[in-house]
Design an enzyme around this catalytic site. Structure first.
Site, short mmCIF file in Angstrom:
data_model
loop_
_atom_site.label_atom_id
_atom_site.label_comp_id
_atom_site.label_asym_id
_atom_site.label_seq_id
_atom_site.Cartn_x
_atom_site.Cartn_y
_atom_site.Cartn_z
N LYS A 76 0.82 -1.21 0.00
CA LYS A 76 0.00 0.00 0.00
C LYS A 76 0.86 1.27 0.00
O LYS A 76 0.37 2.35 -0.32
CB LYS A 76 -0.96 0.01 1.19
CG LYS A 76 -0.32 0.18 2.54
CD LYS A 76 -1.39 0.32 3.62
CE LYS A 76 -0.76 0.55 4.99
NZ LYS A 76 -1.79 0.76 6.02
N ASP A 77 2.16 1.14 0.37
CA ASP A 77 3.06 2.30 0.37
C ASP A 77 3.78 2.49 -0.96
O ASP A 77 4.44 3.51 -1.16
CB ASP A 77 4.13 2.13 1.47
CG ASP A 77 3.55 2.17 2.87
OD1 ASP A 77 2.50 2.80 3.07
OD2 ASP A 77 4.15 1.55 3.78
N ARG A 124 -8.32 8.24 3.78
CA ARG A 124 -9.28 7.20 3.37
C ARG A 124 -10.12 6.75 4.55
O ARG A 124 -11.35 6.68 4.45
CB ARG A 124 -8.50 6.00 2.80
CG ARG A 124 -9.33 4.74 2.62
CD ARG A 124 -8.45 3.55 2.27
NE ARG A 124 -7.48 3.23 3.30
CZ ARG A 124 -7.74 2.52 4.38
NH1 ARG A 124 -8.96 2.05 4.60
NH2 ARG A 124 -6.80 2.26 5.27
N ARG A 125 -9.47 6.44 5.66
CA ARG A 125 -10.21 6.02 6.84
C ARG A 125 -11.09 7.14 7.37
O ARG A 125 -12.25 6.91 7.76
CB ARG A 125 -9.24 5.55 7.93
CG ARG A 125 -8.55 4.23 7.60
CD ARG A 125 -7.50 3.88 8.65
NE ARG A 125 -6.83 2.62 8.34
CZ ARG A 125 -5.54 2.39 8.49
NH1 ARG A 125 -4.75 3.37 8.93
NH2 ARG A 125 -5.02 1.21 8.21
N ARG A 142 0.47 10.39 13.41
CA ARG A 142 1.58 9.70 12.76
C ARG A 142 2.29 8.89 13.82
O ARG A 142 2.14 9.11 15.01
CB ARG A 142 2.56 10.70 12.13
CG ARG A 142 2.13 11.36 10.84
CD ARG A 142 2.21 10.46 9.62
NE ARG A 142 3.46 9.74 9.48
CZ ARG A 142 4.60 10.23 8.99
NH1 ARG A 142 4.65 11.48 8.60
NH2 ARG A 142 5.67 9.48 8.89
N ARG A 148 1.00 4.69 18.32
CA ARG A 148 -0.44 4.90 18.11
C ARG A 148 -1.27 4.20 19.18
O ARG A 148 -2.23 4.77 19.71
CB ARG A 148 -0.83 4.41 16.71
CG ARG A 148 -0.15 5.20 15.60
CD ARG A 148 -0.60 4.76 14.22
NE ARG A 148 0.20 5.39 13.19
CZ ARG A 148 -0.24 5.73 11.98
NH1 ARG A 148 -1.49 5.50 11.66
NH2 ARG A 148 0.56 6.29 11.10
N CYS A 235 -1.18 7.22 -2.15
CA CYS A 235 -1.56 6.40 -1.00
C CYS A 235 -2.17 7.24 0.11
O CYS A 235 -2.76 6.70 1.04
CB CYS A 235 -0.36 5.63 -0.47
SG CYS A 235 0.90 6.66 0.32
#
Length: 292
Positions: A76-77, A124-125, A142, A148, A235
């Site tokens: 995805k990156d 996106r989320r 981040r 996180r 992305c």
């Protein structure tokens, strides 16, 4: 000896060790080479420091300079535009691509009260969670997985949303309070999959990587990444996609779902097509999303 380039984070090295172990099981000697990328040292928002490619550019430079032989990326990156001289030598079997919630008090998404603060660094989320109309306060964050999750444990956030695959590879699935249904939140294109990149003319390395390639995973992520490319999005853009090989009336077919956040809402569409032409499927669904 195969020199495997990896980022220094716990997740990146865990993923690289999975690939290294697979190659060693096939009889190859593998050495891990640690590489620092821009995305590892700059904690500014993704869009501000360059978005797509901030985690992979240093690895690709090392490949082209013949400092390493392969690089392991979270797919995805990886930018959708190919880089001259490099190719994806293998895309191994994909981990579960869904997103997960880690919330205080073991709460699920529906149990979080209105006004609950949910952290995610992904537009996106944010777009898809906002579209659910749950009254959540979404904030950009981040940092690595530890950072996180600690924000929830410390009470700074009520919950965070992360990729399930990363937690699985780190052995931390026991901290998940809910796995999110793709009907609610579609994952990022390529999420859960690894891309093993190498020099396009390195015949020996390409032969070594060939047994690691999973045809169904490659077809699925090719369709997802083509959708992203056709939308001309990176992305960090609010695009979700998930493709699966399913059994159709006339045999296996590829089913692709896509979501595009725009104007405060999310447009969702799906389509199916032949497994051997994922590019056309991804391109066609992207055009439908744009036409909507």
């Amino acid at each position: 000896m195969i020199r495997l380039g990896t980022r220094r984070s716990a997740l990146a090295t865990a993923q690289s060790n999975l690939v290294a172990d697979s190659l060693r099981a096939l009889g190859h000697e593998v050495e891990l080479v640690l590489i620092t990328t821009i995305g590892d040292v700059n904690r500014a928002p993704m869009a501000q420091i360059g978005g797509t490619g901030v985690f992979v550019s240093a690895l690709r430079d090392a490949l082209l300079a013949d400092q390493i032989d392969i690089a392991v990326h979270s797919l995805k990156d990886l930018p959708t535009t190919p880089l001259d001289g490099l190719t994806l030598g293998a895309i191994p079997l994909r981990e579960d691509p869904r997103d997960v919630l880690i919330a205080r008090d073991g709460l699920s998404l529906g149990e979080l009260p209105p006004g609950a603060v949910v952290g995610t660094g992904s537009l996106r989320r944010q777009a898809q969670l906002d579209a659910l109309g749950l009254g959540l306060e979404l904030t950009g964050i981040r940092g690595n997985v530890d950072t996180r999750i600690a924000m929830v444990a410390d009470g700074k956030l009520d919950a965070v949303v992360l990729a399930r695959a990363g937690l699985a590879r780190l052995g931390r699935l026991d901290e998940v309070t809910e796995t999110l249904d793709p009907i609610q939140v579609l994952p990022a294109p390529g999420q859960g999959a690894l891309g093993i990149e190498c020099r396009a003319d390195d015949v020996a390395v390409l032969a070594a990587l060939a047994p690691l390639d999973d045809a169904a995973t490659r077809a699925a992520v090719t369709a997802e990444r083509q959708l992203l490319a056709t939308l001309e999005a990176g992305c960090s853009a609010p695009v979700g996609a998930l493709a699966e090989v399913v059994e159709g009336e006339d045999g296996p077919e590829l089913w692709l779902r896509g979501a595009l956040g725009q104007d405060g809402g999310v447009r969702r569409l799906s389509a199916n097509g032949p497994v051997d032409d994922p590019v056309s499927l991804g391109r066609a669904l992207a055009k439908e999303l744009l036409e909507e």
